[in-house]
Design a protein around this motif. Structure first.
Motif, mmCIF file in Angstrom:
data_model
loop_
_atom_site.group_PDB
_atom_site.id
_atom_site.type_symbol
_atom_site.label_atom_id
_atom_site.label_comp_id
_atom_site.label_asym_id
_atom_site.label_seq_id
_atom_site.Cartn_x
_atom_site.Cartn_y
_atom_site.Cartn_z
ATOM 1 N N VAL A 272 0.825 -1.214 0.000
ATOM 2 C CA VAL A 272 0.000 0.000 0.000
ATOM 3 C C VAL A 272 0.857 1.260 0.000
ATOM 4 O O VAL A 272 0.408 2.333 -0.408
ATOM 5 C CB VAL A 272 -0.986 0.033 1.194
ATOM 6 C CG1 VAL A 272 -1.946 -1.137 1.135
ATOM 7 C CG2 VAL A 272 -0.257 0.101 2.534
ATOM 8 N N ASN A 273 2.111 1.134 0.451
ATOM 9 C CA ASN A 273 3.022 2.278 0.433
ATOM 10 C C ASN A 273 3.853 2.354 -0.845
ATOM 11 O O ASN A 273 4.712 3.232 -0.982
ATOM 12 C CB ASN A 273 3.962 2.230 1.646
ATOM 13 C CG ASN A 273 3.317 2.762 2.906
ATOM 14 O OD1 ASN A 273 3.123 3.963 3.049
ATOM 15 N ND2 ASN A 273 2.968 1.865 3.827
ATOM 16 N N GLY A 274 3.602 1.431 -1.783
ATOM 17 C CA GLY A 274 4.310 1.458 -3.056
ATOM 18 C C GLY A 274 5.776 1.100 -2.957
ATOM 19 O O GLY A 274 6.585 1.542 -3.787
ATOM 20 N N LEU A 275 6.146 0.297 -1.974
ATOM 21 C CA LEU A 275 7.548 -0.087 -1.793
ATOM 22 C C LEU A 275 7.858 -1.378 -2.543
ATOM 23 O O LEU A 275 7.065 -2.318 -2.527
ATOM 24 C CB LEU A 275 7.868 -0.281 -0.312
ATOM 25 C CG LEU A 275 7.674 0.924 0.607
ATOM 26 C CD1 LEU A 275 8.038 0.547 2.043
ATOM 27 C CD2 LEU A 275 8.507 2.107 0.139
ATOM 28 N N GLU A 276 9.002 -1.401 -3.191
ATOM 29 C CA GLU A 276 9.465 -2.622 -3.850
ATOM 30 C C GLU A 276 10.258 -3.439 -2.838
ATOM 31 O O GLU A 276 11.299 -2.968 -2.350
ATOM 32 C CB GLU A 276 10.349 -2.284 -5.047
ATOM 33 C CG GLU A 276 9.640 -1.544 -6.169
ATOM 34 C CD GLU A 276 10.585 -1.277 -7.324
ATOM 35 O OE1 GLU A 276 11.275 -2.229 -7.750
ATOM 36 O OE2 GLU A 276 10.642 -0.127 -7.792
ATOM 37 N N PRO A 277 9.799 -4.637 -2.482
ATOM 38 C CA PRO A 277 10.512 -5.435 -1.475
ATOM 39 C C PRO A 277 12.000 -5.607 -1.779
ATOM 40 O O PRO A 277 12.817 -5.610 -0.861
ATOM 41 C CB PRO A 277 9.771 -6.777 -1.512
ATOM 42 C CG PRO A 277 8.386 -6.413 -1.949
ATOM 43 C CD PRO A 277 8.560 -5.294 -2.944
ATOM 44 N N ALA A 278 12.350 -5.729 -3.054
ATOM 45 C CA ALA A 278 13.753 -5.942 -3.416
ATOM 46 C C ALA A 278 14.621 -4.740 -3.084
ATOM 47 O O ALA A 278 15.846 -4.858 -2.987
ATOM 48 C CB ALA A 278 13.873 -6.271 -4.905
ATOM 49 N N LYS A 279 13.999 -3.568 -2.913
ATOM 50 C CA LYS A 279 14.764 -2.342 -2.631
ATOM 51 C C LYS A 279 14.542 -1.814 -1.223
ATOM 52 O O LYS A 279 14.893 -0.676 -0.916
ATOM 53 C CB LYS A 279 14.388 -1.260 -3.653
ATOM 54 C CG LYS A 279 14.748 -1.611 -5.089
ATOM 55 C CD LYS A 279 14.348 -0.499 -6.043
ATOM 56 C CE LYS A 279 14.713 -0.841 -7.481
ATOM 57 N NZ LYS A 279 14.290 0.226 -8.426
#
Length: 585
Positions: A272-279
């Motif tokens: 929901v926060n638009g975060l890419e897990p890989a980064k």
């Protein structure tokens, strides 16, 4: 100030296959021994300390194991901030794995206040609880634990806060420990745990590790420990612990596991926060994920955050995560209003010259006091207390500077508090409203800080011409991650840069890109993400009205000195070095 610490940087560079610049940065992080450097660069989970080194860990494991075997009802009691929520999640999940009959209680910030209170003990008694295990609280709850004992409820304390003490006539201190079956807190003076700077979540993590080892279930508990490590890392960053020693390893390894998180709720919060897990980085934990979890305890109940982490289904987790995101947006708006009110309070009451700022904002939501205190402290670089009107008397939070031990200063005037606790840089309190002015006067009267303590200091790692700030060095700096408290992103500096042109960036024009000419005659691109108004004001004051306009028109030649950070900007598959201005003069 430029760090000027000595070491054989060339030898370190050769030995650890790093550049002399990186070797110098490592020395600036107080690393002097080769074994410590090796641990910093290549530390593994195996290099973390055994939980059994903590005082009373054996007693805690025995008490909890017996409660599980006897089928006693165990209640984990945490706190309403991220560390308390993560600690509660870690203990509850771990105890469930061990077959315990267990549930969790999170105090309500307004109705219950911080940590254990009589009300929570009485409810536990009504519910038939046989053992309470605290996390991120309990060390200062002697009266409440005595009440639990009188009702036949056993208590195990796991905490990381300062131990309350009384001052003897000879000046020595005598610690006051609660009468629990076990008190696991690395801050105990008789605890020989090698690293005192761990958070409540890590203490809880160590307790579960010890319980698993005691039962000989290391292989069966592998996936459990892997997941709980994510929350130990999250708690460490959000409780603003130094990213040194084993904290650095725990956060580094926890971040790796978050890239493929086992926790449905945490994955939903990233989404929901638009975060890419890989980064995912320590920055995202401290400034994106953490505030969303914190917002529930501030504006509603932290049980929502715990429920999210305990989610079993993706759809429900996404709905809960979205609600937390919206709560955090509301919290941000209320915080801005509170900061404005605090600034006005200082001016109207002529208190800006106080050494310790005590600000009473009766109408501000008490849950925002800590955040507002942090913002005011940043502005004035002074210890700051924000006090609000609670349901019973006044509640408040304090945020301090490095040269002022807030908990010790509060202990000197403890007669003014009905309840208080904390550590060097942060604290919480309850008191009577009629004592607010007494608190301000006494704290300032006792304060030994000098004017020099209030001057913000920028610690420059290396004075380095832009010509040396290569993409290769930018890539190499990643070996120093994760960055945070105790391990800030390196700062470099160069004098005599000529700013020749500029252009605004961002939808609101609050960022800028500059073309600068170095003293060596080369040109570089630099960016400024914060402080554009201050930069423009300085430029016009220093070189005359209209200088800013000429710079944006591409007709500038203004000499400035800058402190900058070097990084990599990755965009649409392209990677290039990025020089980010942090300070200027």
């Amino acid at each position: 100030m430029v760090a000027a610490k000595k070491a054989d940087f060339d030898r370190w560079a050769a030995q650890f296959r790093i550049s002399p610049v990186v070797a110098r940065i490592l020395r600036n992080r107080e690393l002097t021994e080769e074994s410590a450097i090796e641990k910093f660069l290549h530390g593994k989970l195996e290099d973390c300390y055994a939980p059994w080194l903590m005082k009373d860990m054996d007693k805690a494991v025995t008490a909890i194991s017996q409660a599980v075997e006897q089928g006693k009802f165990i209640r984990v009691i945490g706190d309403y901030d991220v560390d308390g929520i993560c600690s509660a999640y870690i203990l509850t999940k771990g105890l469930e794995f061990l077959g315990a009959k267990v549930d969790t209680a999170i105090p309500h910030r307004i109705h219950d206040g911080y940590g254990l209170n009589d009300h929570l003990i009485e409810i536990a008694n009504e519910d038939g609880v046989g053992l309470i295990v605290t996390c991120d609280n309990g060390i200062a709850a002697s009266a409440q634990i005595a009440l639990a004992n009188s009702l036949g409820i056993d208590v195990v304390v796991t905490d990381h806060h300062e131990v309350p003490y009384v001052q003897n006539e000879d000046g020595s201190r005598q610690e006051v420990l609660p009468s629990a079956l076990a008190v696991v807190d690395p801050k105990r003076s008789d605890c020989e745990y090698p690293f005192k700077g761990i958070c409540g979540g890590v203490v809880a993590f160590k307790v579960i590790q010890a319980l698993v080892e005691h039962r000989g279930l290391q292989a069966e508990a592998h996936e459990l420990i892997e997941e709980l490590l994510e929350f130990a890392a999250l708690a460490t960053v959000c409780d603003v612990m130094e990213l040194a020693d084993e904290n650095r390893i725990l956060v580094k390894e926890g971040l790796k596991r978050m890239q493929n998180s086992r926790n449905i709720g945490l994955k939903a919060l990233m989404e929901v926060n638009g975060l890419e897990p890989a980064k995912i980085s320590a920055y995202h934990l401290g400034f994106v994920i953490g505030p969303c979890l914190n917002a529930t305890g501030r504006l509603d109940t932290a049980k929502q955050a715990l429920a999210l982490l305990q989610s079993k289904e993706h759809g429900a987790a996404m709905m809960a995560a979205q609600e937390l995101l919206e709560l955090n947006t509301s919290r941000k708006n209320l915080t801005l209003q509170g900061v404005e009110e605090a600034e006005e309070y200082l001016l109207v009451n002529a208190m800006t010259e106080d050494k310790v700022l005590v600000i009473f904002l009766p109408e501000v939501h008490e849950s925002l006091a800590g955040i507002i205190a942090g913002r005011i402290r940043e502005h004035y670089n002074k210890p700051t207390f924000i006090l609000t009107r609670g349901e019973e008397g006044v509640k408040g939070s304090g945020r301090s500077i490095e040269t002022y031990h807030m908990y010790e200063a509060m202990t000197e005037v403890k007669e003014l508090f009905t309840k208080y606790g904390g550590h060097k840089l942060a604290a919480g309190l309850s008191m009577k409203e009629e004592d607010v002015e007494k608190l301000r006067l006494k704290l300032n009267e006792n304060c030994k800080l000098t004017e020099e303590d209030f001057v913000p200091v920028v610690h420059i790692d290396v004075p380095m011409p832009l010509a040396y700030a290569s993409e290769q060095l930018a890539e190499e700096l990643s070996c120093l991650e994760p960055f945070g408290v105790g391990n800030p992103k390196p700062l470099f500096a160069q004098k005599g840069l000529h700013f020749v042109s500029a252009s605004k960036m961002g939808a609101s024009g609050t960022c800028a890109r500059f073309r600068v000419r170095t003293p060596e005659g080369t040109t570089e691109q630099m960016v400024l993400f914060r402080g554009i108004e201050e930069f423009e004001k300085l430029l016009d004051n220093k070189y005359g009205e209209g200088s800013t306009k000429r710079l944006y028109d591409g007709d500038g030649d203004y000499e400035m000195s800058v402190v900058y950070q070097l990084g990599i900007n990755a965009y649409r598959g392209r990677r290039e070095k990025q020089l980010v201005i942090q300070y200027f003069c």
